[in-house]
Design a protein around this motif. Structure first.
Motif, PDB file in Angstrom:
ATOM      1  N   UNK A 165      76.093-141.809  -1.328  1.00  0.00           N
ATOM      2  CA  UNK A 165      75.123-140.880  -0.727  1.00  0.00           C
ATOM      3  C   UNK A 165      75.795-140.039   0.347  1.00  0.00           C
ATOM      4  N   UNK A 166      76.636-140.651   1.148  1.00  0.00           N
ATOM      5  CA  UNK A 166      77.363-139.910   2.179  1.00  0.00           C
ATOM      6  C   UNK A 166      78.213-138.811   1.534  1.00  0.00           C
ATOM      7  N   UNK A 167      78.894-139.133   0.440  1.00  0.00           N
ATOM      8  CA  UNK A 167      79.710-138.132  -0.250  1.00  0.00           C
ATOM      9  C   UNK A 167      78.862-136.978  -0.789  1.00  0.00           C
ATOM     10  N   UNK A 168      77.660-137.293  -1.268  1.00  0.00           N
ATOM     11  CA  UNK A 168      76.741-136.237  -1.714  1.00  0.00           C
ATOM     12  C   UNK A 168      76.360-135.334  -0.542  1.00  0.00           C
ATOM     13  N   UNK A 169      76.081-135.948   0.595  1.00  0.00           N
ATOM     14  CA  UNK A 169      75.717-135.182   1.788  1.00  0.00           C
ATOM     15  C   UNK A 169      76.869-134.266   2.199  1.00  0.00           C
ATOM     16  N   UNK A 170      78.081-134.790   2.151  1.00  0.00           N
ATOM     17  CA  UNK A 170      79.272-134.023   2.534  1.00  0.00           C
ATOM     18  C   UNK A 170      79.534-132.907   1.531  1.00  0.00           C
TER      19      UNK A 170
END
Length: 161
Positions: free
Chosen positions: A128-133
């Motif tokens: 999810x963090x990678x999607x946000x980034x």
């Protein structure tokens, strides 16, 4: 005896009544459509508010769990409240931060920030963090600033300000 003039007046009154009836019908139709749209809008607002409240509850639970596992917010943890949700990072190993800072200087690349931040992400899950980034790449810079602040280095060293 009715005159032609009387017939014309009668026809005008009938036409006026017909137009008023059509107008009343269209006004009622409009009111029904507007009421339906307002109802749909209100339902959408309630659904959005419910989703936001559920997200905040999950984030608050994640924050409480992170604090119990890693330590207090501001000393061992930092939280970034973004438009996409909460990001919690933990304090990095001091030696690794010092090596990272020596290697990357005052204006690190986004990739360098990624290398610093990813091991420190406590919430959300890394996927999810990678999607946000992916949507907001400068989130890495902000998160790197928080990781460095936790290590005792000011955020301005990351942003170059």
């Amino acid at each position: 005896m009715p005159t032609i003039h009387d017939d014309e007046q009668e026809q005008a009154r009938d036409a006026e009544k017909e137009l008023e009836a059509q107008l009343d019908k269209k006004r009622a139709e409009l009111a029904t459509l507007q009421a339906g749209r307002e109802k749909s809008k209100r339902l959408a607002e309630l659904q959005a508010e419910l989703a936001e409240t559920e997200r905040k509850c999950q984030e608050e639970a994640a924050l409480a769990e992170a604090e119990s596992k890693f330590g207090p917010l501001g000393k061992k943890l930092a939280a970034l409240d973004t438009v996409d949700g909460l990001v919690i990072v933990k304090q990095h190993d001091g030696v690794k931060v010092r090596l990272w800072a020596d290697k990357n200087g005052e204006k690190p690349s986004v990739q360098a920030c990624r290398e610093l931040v990813r091991p420190c992400v406590v919430h959300p899950a890394l996927e999810r963090f990678d999607e946000m980034v992916k949507d907001r790449p400068l989130l890495l810079v902000t998160a790197a600033g928080k990781v460095l602040e936790l290590a005792g280095i000011g955020a301005k060293e990351v942003s170059g300000k």
